[in-house]
Design a protein around this motif. Structure first.
Motif, PDB file in Angstrom:
ATOM      1  N   THR A   1       0.942  -1.118   0.026  1.00 49.11           N
ATOM      2  CA  THR A   1       0.034   0.108  -0.052  1.00 49.11           C
ATOM      3  C   THR A   1       0.791   1.213  -0.143  1.00 49.11           C
ATOM      4  OG1 THR A   1      -1.658  -1.222   1.326  1.00 49.11           O
ATOM      5  CG2 THR A   1      -1.854   1.099   1.360  1.00 49.11           C
TER       6      THR A   1
ATOM      7  N   LEU B   1       2.395   1.855  -3.464  1.00 46.37           N
ATOM      8  CA  LEU B   1       1.560   2.567  -4.487  1.00 46.37           C
ATOM      9  C   LEU B   1       1.297   4.029  -4.075  1.00 46.37           C
ATOM     10  CD1 LEU B   1      -1.336  -0.127  -4.333  1.00 46.37           C
ATOM     11  CD2 LEU B   1      -0.195   0.561  -6.170  1.00 46.37           C
TER      12      LEU B   1
ATOM     13  N   ALA C   1       5.288  -5.814   4.244  1.00 43.36           N
ATOM     14  CA  ALA C   1       6.437  -5.222   3.443  1.00 43.36           C
ATOM     15  C   ALA C   1       5.969  -4.933   2.140  1.00 43.36           C
ATOM     16  CB  ALA C   1       7.560  -6.612   3.500  1.00 43.36           C
TER      17      ALA C   1
HETATM   18  C1  PLP Z   1      -2.185  -6.833  -1.261  1.00 35.87           C
HETATM   19  C2  PLP Z   1      -2.509  -5.695  -2.369  1.00 35.87           C
HETATM   20  C3  PLP Z   1      -2.282  -4.450  -2.153  1.00 35.87           C
HETATM   21  C4  PLP Z   1      -1.515  -4.126  -0.936  1.00 35.87           C
HETATM   22  O1  PLP Z   1      -0.371  -4.458  -0.457  1.00 35.87           O
HETATM   23  P1  PLP Z   1      -0.154  -4.409   1.278  1.00 35.87           P
HETATM   24  O2  PLP Z   1       1.354  -5.246   1.234  1.00 35.87           O
HETATM   25  O3  PLP Z   1      -0.995  -5.241   1.790  1.00 35.87           O
HETATM   26  O4  PLP Z   1      -0.332  -3.366   1.588  1.00 35.87           O
HETATM   27  C5  PLP Z   1      -2.396  -3.488  -3.294  1.00 35.87           C
HETATM   28  N1  PLP Z   1      -2.977  -3.888  -4.199  1.00 35.87           N
HETATM   29  C6  PLP Z   1      -3.382  -5.336  -4.727  1.00 35.87           C
HETATM   30  C7  PLP Z   1      -3.945  -5.417  -5.858  1.00 35.87           C
HETATM   31  C8  PLP Z   1      -3.024  -6.110  -3.599  1.00 35.87           C
HETATM   32  O5  PLP Z   1      -3.485  -7.631  -3.760  1.00 35.87           O
END
Ligand code: PLP
Length: 373
Positions: free
Chosen positions: A61, A64, A194
């Motif tokens: 997250t 992103l 992570a």
């Molecule tokens: C898991 C996931 C995230 C976020 O990742 P985290 O490490 O859980 O913060 C973002 N986008 C998608 C499509 C995901 O499956």
């Protein structure tokens, strides 16, 4: 027989000696943040994805969110994505002050329907955020061409797709940057949260490195940006470096499991995943099928010891938190239908062939019983 969806203990057992030694090594070193394991993990992952830089962070997250910020997304900017994804995709846009603009999905791949992309571009559009959902890459040739023609940045949400390729080019090497997640249940998972931003863009890499430590500049306690605290711990990096050695092999096992399901369910009423061109390597973070009576199917599997899960039960455009965006039920019919029909079957690497064959047989029996009533 029991067939679980995830079994992280078996994954640990396979590598127990190495992981234990690596974790103890970190504890004994006294270096718990921003040291060798993080730097080496960044280099190893970036190289495997065919890009120059990896910037490790404490979640996908954050990768992103910080990725969009490093690309210059700010208040009022529109970012195009789909409503059939994990919520983190749009949190990253909104927490930068931006606005997610949705386009519907292709019902066969669950990825962005690129034929709808141009129609969603406005004067405020700054970026496209395609998701490589369930481990299969979005149609990046078309997306990159539209982005180039309209002067837009592309951030790939590759959280579910490490190791996947399209025309032999790895996910994460197509857009301006990409976000990876190493949440424990992902194909490459840490022992906690992570993630990593990967990019070829010198400026994005430099800003992301700064943003993950409060926006600090080259001089300590001097700040160039309003930043975050999102370092990756050395212990997590050490665990990830051990597991990364196995990732290609684990992804191959997922593919072998997928072949078993796809062959057995081929002529049934269960719609198996469609892999787009033969040049696509799918890493099957999920093996997601569709059935018009999904809930009965799920109950039947459960009665026979086979776990399954719904990713995702409700599209983002109708979630209570996001009604302010102004979308309504009916706006994205393919995403809405997918939410009612999808079911993900056990596909993790640490299943035996017998377990997968059993799960596939149970699924087939359900389809046969349904077909005769
Ligand atoms: C898991 C996931 C995230 C976020 O990742 P985290 O490490 O859980 O913060 C973002 N986008 C998608 C499509 C995901 O499956």
């Amino acid at each position: 027989m029991k067939v679980p969806l995830v079994d992280l203990k078996s994954q640990y057992q396979e590598l127990k000696e190495e992981i234990d030694a690596a974790v103890l090594g970190v504890l004994e070193s006294g270096m718990y943040a921003s040291a060798d394991n993080v730097r080496l993990l960044e280099e190893e992952i970036a190289a495997s994805c065919g890009v120059k830089y990896g910037v490790a962070m404490n979640s996908g997250t954050d990768a992103l969110k910080i990725g969009l910020q490093a690309m210059g997304i700010q208040s009022g900017d529109e970012v195009i994505t789909t409503p059939f994804t994990f919520v983190a995709t749009i949190e990253a846009i909104i927490q930068n002050g931006g606005r997610p603009v949705f386009v519907d999905i292709d019902p066969h791949t669950f990825n962005m329907d690129v034929s709808r992309l141009k129609g969603a571009i406005t004067g405020k559009t700054k970026a496209i955020l395609p998701i490589h959902l369930f481990g299969q890459m979005a149609e990046m040739e078309a997306i990159m061409e539209i982005a180039a023609n309209n002067n837009l940045s592309v951030l790939e949400d590759a959280a579910q797709a490490i190791g996947s390729t399209r025309n032999r080019l790895p996910c994460g090497s197509w857009g301006r940057a990409a976000a990876l997640s190493f949440f424990p249940t992902k194909n490459l998972g840490a022992a906690g949260d992570a993630g990593m931003l990967i990019t070829n863009d010198d400026g994005v890499a430099e800003r992301a490195r700064s943003l993950r430590v409060h926006g600090m500049g080259r001089q300590q306690y001097h700040y160039d940006y309003i930043g975050h605290t999102s370092r990756l711990d050395e212990i997590q990096a050490a665990v990830l470096r051990c597991k990364f050695q196995k990732l290609a092999q684990w992804n191959e096992l997922r593919n072998a499991h997928a072949d078993i399901y796809s062959k057995r369910l081929e002529d049934s009423q269960i719609r198996t995943p469609r892999v787009q061109p033969k040049t696509t390597y799918h890493t099957y973070h999920q093996y997601t099928v569709r059935h018009s009576n999904r809930d009965a199917f799920m109950a039947y599997l459960r009665e026979h010891g086979v776990a399954s899960a719904v990713y995702y039960p409700m599209p983002l455009h109708v979630q209570p938190a996001y009604t302010y965006l102004g979308y309504r039920e009916g706006d994205f019919p393919e995403s809405e239908r997918a939410c009612k029909e999808v079911l993900s079957l056990p596909i993790q690497a640490h299943l035996t062939t017998e377990q997968v064959e059993y799960a596939a047989d149970v699924a087939m029996h359900f389809a046969e019983e349904r077909a005769t009533v």
